[in-house]
Structures are given as structure tokens and as C-alpha cells.
Design a protein around this motif. Structure first.
Motif, PDB file in Angstrom:
ATOM      1  N   TRP A 215       2.245  29.809 -77.548  1.00 42.03           N
ATOM      2  CA  TRP A 215       0.873  29.391 -77.259  1.00 42.03           C
ATOM      3  C   TRP A 215       0.865  28.017 -76.607  1.00 42.03           C
ATOM      4  O   TRP A 215       1.650  27.140 -76.975  1.00 42.03           O
ATOM      5  CB  TRP A 215       0.054  29.336 -78.548  1.00 42.03           C
ATOM      6  CG  TRP A 215      -0.112  30.655 -79.213  1.00 42.03           C
ATOM      7  CD1 TRP A 215       0.612  31.143 -80.262  1.00 42.03           C
ATOM      8  CD2 TRP A 215      -1.041  31.684 -78.856  1.00 42.03           C
ATOM      9  NE1 TRP A 215       0.193  32.408 -80.590  1.00 42.03           N
ATOM     10  CE2 TRP A 215      -0.831  32.765 -79.752  1.00 42.03           C
ATOM     11  CE3 TRP A 215      -2.033  31.791 -77.895  1.00 42.03           C
ATOM     12  CZ2 TRP A 215      -1.573  33.934 -79.693  1.00 42.03           C
ATOM     13  CZ3 TRP A 215      -2.775  32.960 -77.841  1.00 42.03           C
ATOM     14  CH2 TRP A 215      -2.548  34.009 -78.728  1.00 42.03           C
TER      15      TRP A 215
ATOM     16  N   LEU B 142       3.524  37.729 -76.644  1.00 42.06           N
ATOM     17  CA  LEU B 142       2.177  37.527 -77.203  1.00 42.06           C
ATOM     18  C   LEU B 142       1.160  38.487 -76.606  1.00 42.06           C
ATOM     19  O   LEU B 142      -0.035  38.356 -76.863  1.00 42.06           O
ATOM     20  CB  LEU B 142       1.711  36.082 -76.945  1.00 42.06           C
ATOM     21  CG  LEU B 142       2.565  34.969 -77.561  1.00 42.06           C
ATOM     22  CD1 LEU B 142       2.041  33.607 -77.117  1.00 42.06           C
ATOM     23  CD2 LEU B 142       2.573  35.070 -79.073  1.00 42.06           C
TER      24      LEU B 142
ATOM     25  N   THR C 121      -1.256  40.292 -79.047  1.00 38.12           N
ATOM     26  CA  THR C 121      -2.198  39.384 -79.702  1.00 38.12           C
ATOM     27  C   THR C 121      -3.253  38.883 -78.720  1.00 38.12           C
ATOM     28  O   THR C 121      -4.444  38.863 -79.037  1.00 38.12           O
ATOM     29  CB  THR C 121      -1.448  38.186 -80.316  1.00 38.12           C
ATOM     30  OG1 THR C 121      -0.469  38.675 -81.238  1.00 38.12           O
ATOM     31  CG2 THR C 121      -2.409  37.262 -81.044  1.00 38.12           C
TER      32      THR C 121
ATOM     33  N   SER D  24      -5.657  41.552 -77.885  1.00 46.40           N
ATOM     34  CA  SER D  24      -6.546  41.829 -79.013  1.00 46.40           C
ATOM     35  C   SER D  24      -7.681  40.817 -79.123  1.00 46.40           C
ATOM     36  O   SER D  24      -8.657  41.070 -79.841  1.00 46.40           O
ATOM     37  CB  SER D  24      -5.753  41.829 -80.321  1.00 46.40           C
ATOM     38  OG  SER D  24      -4.778  42.852 -80.313  1.00 46.40           O
ATOM     39  N   CYS D  25      -7.567  39.689 -78.429  1.00 48.02           N
ATOM     40  CA  CYS D  25      -8.636  38.682 -78.479  1.00 48.02           C
ATOM     41  C   CYS D  25      -9.939  39.227 -77.895  1.00 48.02           C
ATOM     42  O   CYS D  25     -11.030  38.785 -78.280  1.00 48.02           O
ATOM     43  CB  CYS D  25      -8.205  37.419 -77.739  1.00 48.02           C
ATOM     44  SG  CYS D  25      -6.936  36.472 -78.613  1.00 48.02           S
TER      45      CYS D  25
ATOM     46  N   LEU E  10      -4.544  40.952 -85.663  1.00 46.02           N
ATOM     47  CA  LEU E  10      -3.901  40.095 -84.667  1.00 46.02           C
ATOM     48  C   LEU E  10      -2.462  39.810 -85.043  1.00 46.02           C
ATOM     49  O   LEU E  10      -1.595  39.671 -84.167  1.00 46.02           O
ATOM     50  CB  LEU E  10      -4.678  38.781 -84.526  1.00 46.02           C
ATOM     51  CG  LEU E  10      -6.065  38.860 -83.898  1.00 46.02           C
ATOM     52  CD1 LEU E  10      -6.684  37.470 -83.814  1.00 46.02           C
ATOM     53  CD2 LEU E  10      -6.008  39.486 -82.520  1.00 46.02           C
ATOM     54  N   LYS E  11      -2.201  39.706 -86.329  1.00 47.68           N
ATOM     55  CA  LYS E  11      -0.824  39.503 -86.791  1.00 47.68           C
ATOM     56  C   LYS E  11      -0.055  40.809 -86.831  1.00 47.68           C
ATOM     57  O   LYS E  11       1.102  40.893 -86.387  1.00 47.68           O
ATOM     58  CB  LYS E  11      -0.854  38.862 -88.188  1.00 47.68           C
ATOM     59  CG  LYS E  11       0.527  38.570 -88.764  1.00 47.68           C
ATOM     60  CD  LYS E  11       1.237  37.490 -87.962  1.00 47.68           C
ATOM     61  CE  LYS E  11       2.581  37.131 -88.596  1.00 47.68           C
ATOM     62  NZ  LYS E  11       3.320  36.128 -87.789  1.00 47.68           N
TER      63      LYS E  11
ATOM     64  N   GLU F 248       1.621  42.584 -83.504  1.00 49.55           N
ATOM     65  CA  GLU F 248       2.938  42.169 -83.029  1.00 49.55           C
ATOM     66  C   GLU F 248       4.012  42.359 -84.101  1.00 49.55           C
ATOM     67  O   GLU F 248       5.181  42.534 -83.785  1.00 49.55           O
ATOM     68  CB  GLU F 248       2.907  40.686 -82.595  1.00 49.55           C
ATOM     69  CG  GLU F 248       2.003  40.406 -81.407  1.00 49.55           C
ATOM     70  CD  GLU F 248       2.409  41.151 -80.136  1.00 49.55           C
ATOM     71  OE1 GLU F 248       3.463  41.800 -80.112  1.00 49.55           O
ATOM     72  OE2 GLU F 248       1.654  41.086 -79.159  1.00 49.55           O
TER      73      GLU F 248
ATOM     74  N   LYS G 104       5.193  47.834 -78.012  1.00 47.67           N
ATOM     75  CA  LYS G 104       5.362  46.443 -78.447  1.00 47.67           C
ATOM     76  C   LYS G 104       6.567  45.790 -77.778  1.00 47.67           C
ATOM     77  O   LYS G 104       7.694  46.246 -77.887  1.00 47.67           O
ATOM     78  CB  LYS G 104       5.529  46.405 -79.971  1.00 47.67           C
ATOM     79  CG  LYS G 104       5.922  45.038 -80.519  1.00 47.67           C
ATOM     80  CD  LYS G 104       6.386  45.143 -81.963  1.00 47.67           C
ATOM     81  CE  LYS G 104       7.045  43.850 -82.418  1.00 47.67           C
ATOM     82  NZ  LYS G 104       7.637  43.989 -83.770  1.00 47.67           N
TER      83      LYS G 104
END
Length: 564
Positions: free
Chosen positions: A43, A243, A246, A249-250, A416-417, A420, A552
Motif C-alpha cells: 500500500w 493486492l 483487496t 473489493s473496495c 477484504l482480508k 487474499e 488469487k
């Protein structure tokens, strides 16, 4: 090339060295093995800011427009039927609000001499038609959505990714303005029982106001469908591979937060009242207004820039997103994944008819279809009706609706966790299996509730609500975010626009089916409607169990080998 991996931002005006430029398209995939895996899979402040601006301006607005109407239906339905006064409400939560906030006194002819406190009873032979008319605003939202989703491929191809997101925002701003003015040109703010002359005066501009209302809902839907293509594509393309799930998924997380905030704003203590629901639906237009300015501070998609042969700009954009000079391995990976750039973009007919894309397309379509046919929009569009059917009354319905939004948000944050940690496939397959059991149980308890005396109804209602909340959790950890992520991962670049548009079109078409037929079916077969959802889920589970690969942290070539 410098090997530093610190978080300092590189000046965009610095000319990249030759080693930082994207290599020619002839570079072999094995070059990645020589240089190494991309190591900036983390990030950064630029990545986070880009995500926040994009999803708040688009995905969040979509969520508010899904969650808000559920609480306003008790006001919008009689208003659209031609009964705009505060006390003209159907029995249920809206009538409870009218008693508490507008001092409406029912069953008392001394204050209700004209009989306008009640909506006329719907004849049984017109019940289904009236229910269709009552849900027209949701139907138009969904029709706009699947037109917007279908058109997404053209915005995606003709504009840059960032510009396509900007093009989404004026639709939302205009929709908000139209929504605000509806209640100012056709309203009934008097608290007394209106006589016929007062009612006729209030109805003078009824058709104009309702036209603005319906246009507003259509435009909000169009923008929502469009954002499912353009916003998710941008998020997918700016995210590092580690990422990607994740970040993708935002989009769903922002929708979920929007649903919850729309539900909160729709409580009668805030804007969920007879004379304020238009603001409850329109305030969210401030976000795309702000976003239309902030969007220009964001970097363009480096993948799109590579596709456009703008290698230097792609390198600059990637350095800004990763806040590092050490971007060569990721640039090479992007270049190799986009080697299909020399092939012409494929249209929907070609993608639909090509055996090469058969299973990526079928699995994407099934995932997006079952996201809606699982019954989730029945919960968020019509949970007030569902909870009333289950046995809840008055303000308890409001808390039941709010509970759905809170549980949905908590489960999505967990997802979100998990997305991944566990991957895409397990979060789809096993929740689907449990949802089948949940739907059968929900049907049993709602049917039992209808046959029990009034004093036992509330206990059975609580069990039904628990089943609904478990369903929301199962949906949020898999079916909520993964269809958007998966559809962006399984198509090569030349088929991505068409494949994603088809997937989003099916998503919104199935949403249209739920918005159109749920209320009539609920009126006709009551609790047994959930058995239809159970059947759809069982069919999707069977196909996806055998044909959905894990995506993934995989390159496109690895994903495609699953179907060979």
C-alpha cells in the motif's frame, strides 16, 4: 536502475532512464524471471487516495441509492399514487412514523372526517399491477443500471480510464438536482385531513414532479451500472498483483458503506420523513461534484497507458502509484500481459461466440447473475416488506433494516482480508452451499409464522431475521465482492471490455428481474418466494463447483490453463 524501495515520491517531471521504460512488446515472459518478481506489492498513500476518491464518487453513491429507497418506500409509494399528505400511509412503519411525527390519529372519524388518512384498498385483481407500479422507481434504477453497464465498454474503449470515471459524475449530479425539486413542486405539507380542493391543488403538478423523480432514478441507475465497469477496471489496473483482490473489493466495500449510510440517513430521526425524503435521496450528489475536481489529481492507469503505447507516461504513473523507482519488473509484467495489444479489441458478439472465451464468459455471467438471483436486492430494496412479512412491527422494522446494513459492512470488511488469504473460489463455493440451507430454513419459518397466532409471531420473526442476517454475512464474504474482481481477472485485454460489459449487463438484468417481480411474487406466493432463490443458488453452485478456477495472485496465462 536504482534499487531503492523507500516510500519517497519520485518527481513526475524526471525523465525515466532507459531501463525504466517499458520494454518492447517482443520481450519474452521469461524476462520476468531474470529481473525478478515485482517487489512493490504494498500500500502507498497515492494508491489509497486514488481508491478513496474513485469509490466515494461512484461506488458509494450506488450503495446509497440501493439502501436508501427501502426506508423511503412508505412515503414515495403513496406520493406517486397521488396521495401526498402526511397521514396518507399504508399500515406499517410509515403509518407509525405518521402517528409519531405528524400526530396522525387513525380510527377516529372526528379528525379523519374526509377519509384521506388511508390509501384506498387495492382490489385483489389489481394487486400485482399496483405492486409493479409501486416498484417502478426501483425498476427504472435497474433499467438505467443495465444500460449503463452495457455502455461501459464504449466509455472504457473511447476514453482513458480516469476520463471514463469523470464522465460518470455528471449523470449523478443531474440526478440529485432532479430528486431535490420533485418534492417542491408536488407536495402536501398540511397536517390536517385535507379536503378535495386542497388535494386537487397539491396534485396540480403531480405528473411533472413524478417525471423528474423517475428520470432521477434512471440517471442514478445509469451511473451505477457504468461505474461497475469503469471504476472496477481502474481499480484493477492500478493495483499491484498481490493486492488486486483487496483493491478490487473496495468497490463492493464502498457500496456496502453507502447502503448502511443510506439506511441511517433514512431513519425518521434524520431525513426519513414525509417532507424530507427527497433530500435523503439527493444529498449524495455532493460526492461526485467534489470528485469531478479531485479526479484530475489521480494518476492514469499504467496498463491503459501501456496499451496506448505511451510507455514513458506509464512508467511515471507507476512510479507515482508505487512511490518507488524500482518498478521495472512490474512494468515488464504489465507489458507481457498486454501483448494482445496488437490485436484488435473484440466486440461483444465475437467474445460471446468465441470458444476461446467460453468458460471465462460463462463463469463470469453465472457469478454476476447469482449475485442478484440469490435474493440480496430483495433484502436491500424491500427488507421493510420482508420484515413485516416475517412478523416485525413499527420501529422494530427500522432496527431490523439497520441491522442488515451493519452486518453487511462487518462481513465485507472481513472479506477484504479473506479474499487474499483464502482466495476467490472457496469464498464462492462454500457460502453458496450454506445459502441453500438458509433459504430452505427461511421459507419454513416464514410459512410457520403466517399460520401461528399473533402472540407467537414475534419469536418466529426473530428466528427469520437471524436467518436473513446469516445470509447477508455469507453473501458479503463472497458473492458481494468477488464477481467484480473475477470478471476483471479472467479476460485478456482484447476481450476485457466486452467481457466485463456482458458480465455487468447480466448483473443488472438480474437485478431488474428482482426489482420487477419480487413484490408481485411475494404477494402471490408469500414466503415460498425464497425457494426460487434457493433453486437459482443450487444451479449456480453446481456449475461453479466444476468450472470456476482460483484466480488469487495468478497471471492470466495460469488462469487460462484451468479450462484447457
Amino acid at each position: 536502475m536504482s534499487s531503492t524501495q523507500d516510500e519517497s515520491v519520485v518527481d513526475d517531471d524526471v525523465t525515466p532512464s532507459q531501463s525504466q521504460l517499458v520494454p518492447e512488446s517482443t520481450v519474452a515472459i521469461s524476462t520476468i524471471d531474470v529481473i525478478g518478481e515485482p517487489n512493490n506489492q504494498k500500500w502507498t498513500s497515492t494508491l489509497i487516495l486514488s481508491i478513496i476518491i474513485v469509490v466515494l464518487s461512484t461506488s458509494f453513491v450506488m450503495g446509497v441509492n440501493i439502501g436508501g429507497p427501502n426506508l423511503y418506500n412508505g412515503f414515495m409509494v403513496p406520493w406517486a399514487r397521488g396521495y401526498p399528505f402526511p397521514c396518507q400511509k399504508e399500515i406499517g412503519t410509515a403509518q407509525w412514523i405518521a402517528r409519531k411525527w405528524w400526530n396522525c390519529v387513525y380510527n377516529d372519524t372526528t379528525v379523519n372526517s374526509n377519509g384521506y388518512y388511508y390509501l384506498p384498498e387495492i382490489p385483489k385483481d389489481n394487486l400485482i399491477g399496483q405492486r409493479l407500479q409501486d416498484s417502478l422507481h426501483n425498476i427504472l434504477f435497474v433499467i438505467g443500471g443495465f444500460i449503463g453497464a452495457y455502455s461501459g465498454q464504449f466509455w472504457y474503449k473511447c476514453l482513458s480510464r480516469r476520463n471514463a470515471i469523470f464522465a460518470n459524475m455528471p449523470f449523478q449530479i443531474v440526478a440529485s438536482i432532479f430528486m431535490i425539486i420533485t418534492l417542491y413542486i408536488y407536495n402536501g405539507y398540511e397536517t390536517n385531513d385535507p379536503d378535495k380542493a386542497t388535494l386537487d391543488k397539491a396534485r396540480k403538478l403531480k405528473d411533472v414532479a413524478i417525471s423528474f423523480f423517475y428520470i432521477s432514478r434512471f440517471l442514478f441507475g445509469f451511473a451505477a451500472g457504468m461505474c461497475c465497469v469503469v471504476s472496477t477496471s481502474y481499480l484493477n489496473e492500478i493495483s499491484p498483483r498481490a493486492l488486486r483482490g483487496t483493491v478490487g473489493s473496495c468497490h463492493q466495500l464502498a457500496i456496502v458503506i453507502g447502503i448502511l449510510l443510506g439506511q441511517i440517513i433514512g431513519l425518521p430521526w434524520i431525513l426519513g420523513r414525509h417532507n424530507t425524503w427527497n433530500w435523503g435521496m439527493a444529498w449524495v450528489g455532493l460526492l461526485p461534484l467534489i470528485g469531478s475536481v479531485l479526479i484530475w489529481t489521480l494518476p492514469e492507469s499504467p496498463r491503459w497507458l501501456v496499451q496506448e503505447q505511451r510507455q514513458n507516461e506509464a512508467a511515471q504513473s507507476l512510479r507515482k502509484l508505487r512511490q518507488s523507482n524500482d518498478i521495472e519488473a512490474e512494468l515488464i509484467e504489465i507489458q507481457n500481459e498486454e501483448t494482445a495489444l496488437t490485436r484488435k479489441d473484440l466486440g461483444i458478439i465475437k467474445v460471446f461466440s468465441s470458444s476461446e472465451f467460453r468458460w471465462p464468459l460463462i463463469t463470469s455471467l453465472v457469478l454476476n447473475a447469482i449475485q442478484q438471483l440469490s435474493g440480496i436486492d430483495a433484502v436491500f430494496f424491500y427488507s421493510a416488506d420482508m420484515f413485516s412479512l416475517a412478523g416485525l412491527r413499527d420501529e422494530k422494522v427500522l432496527w431490523g433494516i439497520l441491522a442488515t446494513g451493519i452486518i453487511n459492512l462487518i462481513a465485507t470488511l472481513i472479506a477484504l482480508k479473506l479474499i487474499e488469504l483464502l482466495g476467490r473460489r472457496p469464498l464462492i463455493i462454500w457460502p453458496l452451499a450454506i445459502i441453500i440451507v438458509i433459504m430452505i430454513g427461511l421459507t419454513i419459518f416464514i410459512v410457520l409464522n403466517a399460520k401461528n397466532p399473533e402472540e407467537k409471531k414475534e419469536a418466529l420473526a426473530i428466528v427469520s431475521i437471524v436467518f436473513i442476517l446469516i445470509f447477508i454475512v455469507l453473501f458479503a464474504i463472497g458473492l458481494g465482492p468477488i464477481p467484480y474482481v473475477y470478471s476483471n481477472e479472467v479476460f485478456p485485454v482484447e476481450a476485457r471490455a466486452a467481457g466485463l460489459s456482458l458480465a455487468m449487463f447480466i448483473n443488472w438484468f438480474c437485478k431488474f428481474l428482482i426489482a420487477t417481480f419480487f413484490l408481485p411474487l411475494q404477494s402471490a406466493i408469500e414466503g415460498y418466494v425464497f425457494l426460487l432463490f434457493c433453486l437459482f443458488v443450487a444451479l449456480a453452485f453446481t456449475l461453479l463447483f466444476f468450472k470456476m478456477p482460483e484466480t488469487k495472485n495468478k497471471r492470466l496465462q495460469e488462469i487460462q490453463t484451468f479450462w484447457k
